[in-house]
Scaffold this active site. Structure first.
Site, PDB file in Angstrom:
ATOM      1  N   GLY A 154       7.941   7.889  17.666  1.00 56.95           N
ATOM      2  CA  GLY A 154       9.377   7.618  17.635  1.00 56.95           C
ATOM      3  C   GLY A 154       9.771   6.592  16.580  1.00 56.95           C
TER       4      GLY A 154
ATOM      5  N   ALA B 218       1.552   1.151  16.634  1.00 58.67           N
ATOM      6  CA  ALA B 218       1.164   2.018  17.755  1.00 58.67           C
ATOM      7  C   ALA B 218       1.193   1.246  19.075  1.00 58.67           C
ATOM      8  CB  ALA B 218      -0.240   2.574  17.513  1.00 58.67           C
TER       9      ALA B 218
ATOM     10  N   TYR C  90       2.535  -4.588  29.797  1.00 53.51           N
ATOM     11  CA  TYR C  90       3.184  -4.465  28.480  1.00 53.51           C
ATOM     12  C   TYR C  90       3.728  -5.812  28.007  1.00 53.51           C
ATOM     13  CZ  TYR C  90       6.328  -2.151  25.041  1.00 53.51           C
ATOM     14  OH  TYR C  90       6.990  -1.731  23.901  1.00 53.51           O
TER      15      TYR C  90
ATOM     16  N   PHE D  38      10.850  -5.959  34.372  1.00 54.19           N
ATOM     17  CA  PHE D  38      10.474  -5.389  35.674  1.00 54.19           C
ATOM     18  C   PHE D  38       9.593  -4.165  35.424  1.00 54.19           C
ATOM     19  CE2 PHE D  38      10.893  -3.217  39.646  1.00 54.19           C
ATOM     20  CZ  PHE D  38      11.301  -4.146  40.592  1.00 54.19           C
ATOM     21  N   GLY D  39       8.423  -4.115  36.037  1.00 52.50           N
ATOM     22  CA  GLY D  39       7.549  -2.946  35.881  1.00 52.50           C
ATOM     23  C   GLY D  39       6.654  -2.997  34.659  1.00 52.50           C
ATOM     24  N   GLN D  40       6.596  -4.152  33.986  1.00 55.64           N
ATOM     25  CA  GLN D  40       5.824  -4.213  32.739  1.00 55.64           C
ATOM     26  C   GLN D  40       4.961  -5.474  32.634  1.00 55.64           C
ATOM     27  OE1 GLN D  40       8.667  -3.468  29.430  1.00 55.64           O
ATOM     28  NE2 GLN D  40       7.588  -1.529  29.230  1.00 55.64           N
TER      29      GLN D  40
ATOM     30  N   ILE E 231       1.744   1.806  23.701  1.00 58.20           N
ATOM     31  CA  ILE E 231       2.004   2.690  24.849  1.00 58.20           C
ATOM     32  C   ILE E 231       2.630   1.876  25.979  1.00 58.20           C
ATOM     33  CG2 ILE E 231       0.099   4.287  24.357  1.00 58.20           C
ATOM     34  CD1 ILE E 231      -1.512   2.817  26.610  1.00 58.20           C
TER      35      ILE E 231
HETATM   36  N1  CAA Z   1      15.382  -4.640  37.707  1.00 52.57           N
HETATM   37  C1  CAA Z   1      15.468  -4.905  39.011  1.00 52.57           C
HETATM   38  N2  CAA Z   1      15.036  -4.089  39.964  1.00 52.57           N
HETATM   39  C2  CAA Z   1      14.486  -2.947  39.576  1.00 52.57           C
HETATM   40  C3  CAA Z   1      14.364  -2.604  38.248  1.00 52.57           C
HETATM   41  C4  CAA Z   1      14.849  -3.500  37.292  1.00 52.57           C
HETATM   42  N3  CAA Z   1      14.782  -3.251  35.968  1.00 52.57           N
HETATM   43  N4  CAA Z   1      13.760  -1.390  38.157  1.00 52.57           N
HETATM   44  C5  CAA Z   1      13.509  -1.006  39.423  1.00 52.57           C
HETATM   45  N5  CAA Z   1      13.958  -1.931  40.266  1.00 52.57           N
HETATM   46  C6  CAA Z   1      13.889  -1.899  41.719  1.00 52.57           C
HETATM   47  C7  CAA Z   1      14.608  -0.673  42.305  1.00 52.57           C
HETATM   48  O1  CAA Z   1      15.987  -0.902  42.356  1.00 52.57           O
HETATM   49  C8  CAA Z   1      13.952  -0.584  43.679  1.00 52.57           C
HETATM   50  O2  CAA Z   1      14.500  -1.565  44.499  1.00 52.57           O
HETATM   51  P1  CAA Z   1      14.630  -1.333  46.100  1.00 52.57           P
HETATM   52  O3  CAA Z   1      13.240  -1.112  46.592  1.00 52.57           O
HETATM   53  O4  CAA Z   1      15.245  -2.615  46.564  1.00 52.57           O
HETATM   54  O5  CAA Z   1      15.512  -0.142  46.240  1.00 52.57           O
HETATM   55  C9  CAA Z   1      12.513  -0.981  43.380  1.00 52.57           C
HETATM   56  O6  CAA Z   1      12.555  -1.712  42.144  1.00 52.57           O
HETATM   57  C10 CAA Z   1      11.637   0.218  43.182  1.00 52.57           C
HETATM   58  O7  CAA Z   1      10.323  -0.207  43.181  1.00 52.57           O
HETATM   59  P2  CAA Z   1       9.166   0.837  43.086  1.00 52.57           P
HETATM   60  O8  CAA Z   1       7.856   0.174  42.866  1.00 52.57           O
HETATM   61  O9  CAA Z   1       9.243   1.858  44.174  1.00 52.57           O
HETATM   62  O10 CAA Z   1       9.621   1.495  41.738  1.00 52.57           O
HETATM   63  P3  CAA Z   1       9.250   2.834  41.110  1.00 52.57           P
HETATM   64  O11 CAA Z   1       7.811   3.123  41.268  1.00 52.57           O
HETATM   65  O12 CAA Z   1      10.242   3.843  41.485  1.00 52.57           O
HETATM   66  O13 CAA Z   1       9.527   2.499  39.549  1.00 52.57           O
HETATM   67  C11 CAA Z   1       9.563   1.198  37.551  1.00 52.57           C
HETATM   68  C12 CAA Z   1       9.567   1.164  39.071  1.00 52.57           C
HETATM   69  C13 CAA Z   1       8.353   1.953  37.016  1.00 52.57           C
HETATM   70  C14 CAA Z   1       9.511  -0.225  37.071  1.00 52.57           C
HETATM   71  C15 CAA Z   1      10.842   1.934  37.070  1.00 52.57           C
HETATM   72  O14 CAA Z   1      11.936   1.289  37.620  1.00 52.57           O
HETATM   73  C16 CAA Z   1      10.973   1.880  35.553  1.00 52.57           C
HETATM   74  O15 CAA Z   1      10.434   2.717  34.836  1.00 52.57           O
HETATM   75  N6  CAA Z   1      11.720   0.878  35.036  1.00 52.57           N
HETATM   76  C17 CAA Z   1      11.921   0.704  33.620  1.00 52.57           C
HETATM   77  C18 CAA Z   1      10.912  -0.286  33.052  1.00 52.57           C
HETATM   78  C19 CAA Z   1      11.272  -0.586  31.618  1.00 52.57           C
HETATM   79  O16 CAA Z   1      12.282  -1.189  31.323  1.00 52.57           O
HETATM   80  N7  CAA Z   1      10.437  -0.123  30.695  1.00 52.57           N
HETATM   81  C20 CAA Z   1      10.735  -0.291  29.323  1.00 52.57           C
HETATM   82  C21 CAA Z   1      10.227   0.926  28.606  1.00 52.57           C
HETATM   83  S1  CAA Z   1      10.769   0.969  26.936  1.00 52.57           S
HETATM   84  C22 CAA Z   1       9.799  -0.092  26.184  1.00 52.57           C
HETATM   85  O17 CAA Z   1       8.918  -0.692  26.709  1.00 52.57           O
HETATM   86  C23 CAA Z   1      10.134  -0.295  24.729  1.00 52.57           C
HETATM   87  C24 CAA Z   1      10.453  -1.709  24.492  1.00 52.57           C
HETATM   88  O18 CAA Z   1       9.630  -2.375  23.914  1.00 52.57           O
HETATM   89  C25 CAA Z   1      11.763  -2.257  24.894  1.00 52.57           C
END
Ligand code: CAA
Length: 248
Positions: A15, A90, A154, A149-151, A92
């Site tokens: 990308g 590169a 990363y 959140f979730g990283q 992930i």
């Molecule tokens: N902020 C706050 N809360 C969040 C959130 C966030 N960003 N993302 C998810 N949540 C919360 C949900 O609202 C949910 O809350 P409740 O349980 O209270 O309803 C809870 O987290 C879900 O938790 P789970 O563990 O069940 O979540 P999941 O397995 O469904 O997925 C996740 C969690 C994988 C983090 C998913 O939300 C996701 O993919 N988030 C995006 C992460 C992100 O921003 N990645 C960036 C990718 S791009 C990149 O990295 C390029 C760069 O350099 C910028």
């Protein structure tokens, strides 16, 4: 440019990488890209781009593997000459909450996004120092500066990237070699559009003051500048390009 410099972009078909590659090639660089050994579409990509007049050398490389990097860079140097500009692009994601993260998904991200800095830079920096000119441009992320959140994997790797940049920049500053980090925010690539739409719309876009995702060409333009002679006084910097999402 006094001569045609050689640029090597890791993940240069992806990308962000594709935009970087194209911008550099159009600016007159001799271009090499790496693609991951699992990429079955690489020959198609090269053929299609060559038809459009885009001149590129593509080499397979697993950036998480030191020997693979050594082999790939040796091929580039044999075919194009010494690498003047290395773009460590590169990377992930393996996004999941810490609670769900296992060691495999931790290590995959650390190896590909952070070990790769050593694996690739090690192949080219001595040569840059000997020739008295070079550019290493490391692609980090807004999430390395602010966390996400979730990283945990990363964010840790991308924060590490800038530590690496600063230390290496110090060591080569007197030798005509600059080392910089760029930290893109959310750019409209597959990595970002893979985020669940609900999360993107409700949790991420509202945090971007400019009100949109970034464009890959905007990031490529910054890299083109950092690679230039005019950028000789910029080193050890971490340049944010994130639409105002995180201001330091
Ligand atoms: N902020 C706050 N809360 C969040 C959130 C966030 N960003 N993302 C998810 N949540 C919360 C949900 O609202 C949910 O809350 P409740 O349980 O209270 O309803 C809870 O987290 C879900 O938790 P789970 O563990 O069940 O979540 P999941 O397995 O469904 O997925 C996740 C969690 C994988 C983090 C998913 O939300 C996701 O993919 N988030 C995006 C992460 C992100 O921003 N990645 C960036 C990718 S791009 C990149 O990295 C390029 C760069 O350099 C910028």
């Amino acid at each position: 440019m006094s001569k045609q410099r050689v640029v090597l972009v890791t993940g240069g078909m992806g990308g962000l990488g594709e935009s970087i590659s194209k911008k550099m090639e159009q600016a007159g660089y001799r271009l090499a890209v790496t693609y991951s050994p699992g990429n079955t579409k690489h020959a198609e990509w090269v053929a299609e781009n060559k038809r459009e007049g885009f001149d590129v050398l593509a080499v397979a490389c697993d950036v998480s593997d030191y020997d693979s990097c050594a082999k790939a860079v040796a091929e580039v140097q044999a075919k194009l000459g010494p690498v003047d500009v290395l773009v460590n692009n590169a990377g992930i994601t393996r996004d999941m909450t810490f609670k769900k993260m296992d060691k495999v998904n931790w290590s995959a991200v650390m190896n590909t996004n952070l070990d790769s800095m050593f694996n690739m830079s090690k192949q080219v920096v001595d040569g840059m120092v000997e020739r008295g000119w070079g550019r290493v441009i490391n692609v980090s992320s807004v999430n390395g500066s602010k966390g996400a959140f979730g990283q945990t994997n990363y964010s840790a790797a991308k924060a590490g990237v800038h530590g690496f940049t600063k230390a290496l920049a110090l060591e080569v500053a007197k030798k005509g070699v600059t080392v910089n980090t760029i930290s893109p925010g959310y750019i409209g690539t597959k990595m970002v559009t893979a985020i669940p739409k609900e999360v993107l719309d409700t949790k991420i876009l509202p945090q971007i003051p400019v009100g949109r995702l970034g464009k890959p060409e905007e990031v490529a333009g910054l890299i083109l500048y950092l690679a230039s002679d005019e950028a000789a006084f910029v080193t050890g910097a971490n340049i944010a390009i994130n639409g105002g999402q995180h201001m330091q």
